[in-house]
Design a protein around this motif. Structure first.
Motif, PDB file in Angstrom:
ATOM      1  N   GLU A   1       7.325 -16.877 -31.292  1.00 23.07           N
ATOM      2  CA  GLU A   1       7.618 -15.532 -31.795  1.00 23.07           C
ATOM      3  C   GLU A   1       6.869 -15.468 -32.963  1.00 23.07           C
ATOM      4  OE1 GLU A   1      11.342 -13.017 -33.833  1.00 23.07           O
ATOM      5  OE2 GLU A   1      11.554 -15.061 -32.798  1.00 23.07           O
ATOM      6  N   LYS A   2       6.199 -14.189 -33.330  1.00 18.82           N
ATOM      7  CA  LYS A   2       5.334 -13.651 -34.262  1.00 18.82           C
ATOM      8  C   LYS A   2       5.856 -12.416 -34.809  1.00 18.82           C
ATOM      9  CE  LYS A   2       0.455 -12.437 -34.850  1.00 18.82           C
ATOM     10  NZ  LYS A   2      -0.886 -12.342 -34.259  1.00 18.82           N
ATOM     11  N   VAL A   3       5.692 -12.416 -36.329  1.00 18.24           N
ATOM     12  CA  VAL A   3       6.060 -11.290 -36.992  1.00 18.24           C
ATOM     13  C   VAL A   3       4.980 -11.136 -37.984  1.00 18.24           C
ATOM     14  CG1 VAL A   3       7.485 -10.415 -38.888  1.00 18.24           C
ATOM     15  CG2 VAL A   3       8.656 -11.955 -37.119  1.00 18.24           C
ATOM     16  N   THR A   4       4.573  -9.707 -38.087  1.00 18.95           N
ATOM     17  CA  THR A   4       3.530  -9.361 -38.812  1.00 18.95           C
ATOM     18  C   THR A   4       3.963  -8.664 -39.992  1.00 18.95           C
ATOM     19  OG1 THR A   4       1.949  -8.681 -36.850  1.00 18.95           O
ATOM     20  CG2 THR A   4       1.604  -7.566 -38.962  1.00 18.95           C
ATOM     21  N   TRP A   5       3.643  -9.133 -41.440  1.00 19.42           N
ATOM     22  CA  TRP A   5       4.077  -8.846 -42.583  1.00 19.42           C
ATOM     23  C   TRP A   5       3.214  -7.650 -43.242  1.00 19.42           C
ATOM     24  CZ3 TRP A   5       7.195 -12.856 -45.822  1.00 19.42           C
ATOM     25  CH2 TRP A   5       8.135 -13.235 -45.198  1.00 19.42           C
ATOM     26  N   ILE A   6       1.881  -7.973 -42.841  1.00 18.50           N
ATOM     27  CA  ILE A   6       0.746  -7.372 -43.596  1.00 18.50           C
ATOM     28  C   ILE A   6      -0.221  -7.080 -42.551  1.00 18.50           C
ATOM     29  CG2 ILE A   6      -1.275  -6.523 -45.222  1.00 18.50           C
ATOM     30  CD1 ILE A   6       0.593  -8.590 -47.308  1.00 18.50           C
ATOM     31  N   PRO A   7      -0.301  -6.034 -41.694  1.00 20.11           N
ATOM     32  CA  PRO A   7      -1.106  -6.029 -40.548  1.00 20.11           C
ATOM     33  C   PRO A   7      -2.419  -6.479 -40.768  1.00 20.11           C
ATOM     34  CG  PRO A   7       0.186  -3.977 -40.505  1.00 20.11           C
ATOM     35  CD  PRO A   7       0.559  -4.784 -42.059  1.00 20.11           C
ATOM     36  N   GLY A   8      -3.097  -7.228 -39.853  1.00 22.88           N
ATOM     37  CA  GLY A   8      -4.407  -7.803 -40.073  1.00 22.88           C
ATOM     38  C   GLY A   8      -4.669  -8.768 -40.946  1.00 22.88           C
ATOM     39  N   VAL A   9      -3.429  -9.186 -41.945  1.00 20.06           N
ATOM     40  CA  VAL A   9      -3.712  -9.760 -43.196  1.00 20.06           C
ATOM     41  C   VAL A   9      -2.849 -11.128 -43.095  1.00 20.06           C
ATOM     42  CG1 VAL A   9      -3.634 -10.174 -45.535  1.00 20.06           C
ATOM     43  CG2 VAL A   9      -4.639  -7.902 -44.663  1.00 20.06           C
ATOM     44  N   PHE A  10      -1.507 -10.901 -42.928  1.00 18.59           N
ATOM     45  CA  PHE A  10      -0.325 -11.843 -43.030  1.00 18.59           C
ATOM     46  C   PHE A  10       0.656 -11.721 -41.975  1.00 18.59           C
ATOM     47  CE2 PHE A  10       3.455 -13.562 -44.817  1.00 18.59           C
ATOM     48  CZ  PHE A  10       2.993 -14.847 -45.227  1.00 18.59           C
ATOM     49  N   ASP A  11       0.556 -12.800 -40.860  1.00 21.01           N
ATOM     50  CA  ASP A  11       1.397 -12.876 -39.786  1.00 21.01           C
ATOM     51  C   ASP A  11       1.958 -14.356 -40.129  1.00 21.01           C
ATOM     52  OD1 ASP A  11       0.493 -10.536 -38.771  1.00 21.01           O
ATOM     53  OD2 ASP A  11      -1.052 -11.719 -37.531  1.00 21.01           O
TER      54      ASP A  11
ATOM     55  N   GLN B   1       3.835 -16.882 -37.502  1.00 20.13           N
ATOM     56  CA  GLN B   1       4.210 -17.435 -36.000  1.00 20.13           C
ATOM     57  C   GLN B   1       4.755 -18.766 -35.931  1.00 20.13           C
ATOM     58  OE1 GLN B   1       0.818 -16.963 -33.544  1.00 20.13           O
ATOM     59  NE2 GLN B   1       2.109 -17.477 -31.337  1.00 20.13           N
TER      60      GLN B   1
END
Length: 94
Positions: free
Chosen positions: A36-46, A48
């Motif tokens: 499972e993956k959650v994006t906190w800052i798109p393109g910067v901080f995920d 998983q």
């Protein structure tokens, strides 16, 4: 802050960082499904959730015994490093 207290402060900062690190890991392990993956800052901080059966560089010790050996090594390393930091904070030198 006197120079003889700096190692003790450093030890507390390291300990707080380790506690925070472990708390985040436990929270993720309890609330995420595998991959499972959650994006906190798109393109910067995920974040998983993945499982690593081994250690650095893909090295692994087989089975449950390997996990126990790695856990024992980690515990021994933390104990010895803690003792070393305590000695530094008391004497002011390594």
């Amino acid at each position: 802050m006197s120079s003889d207290k700096r190692p003790a402060y450093a030890a507390w900062i390291v300990a707080a960082g380790l506690v925070l690190d472990q708390a985040v890991k436990v929270g993720i392990k309890l609330s995420f499904a595998l991959a499972e993956k959650v994006t906190w800052i798109p393109g910067v901080f995920d974040i998983q959730f993945i499982e690593n059966d081994g250690m650095a560089f893909g090295w692994a010790l087989p089975g449950t015994t390997g996990k126990y050996v790695l856990t024992a090594f980690r515990i021994v390393a933390v104990v010895f490093l803690s003792i070393h930091l305590r000695n530094i904070s008391r004497t002011g030198s390594p």
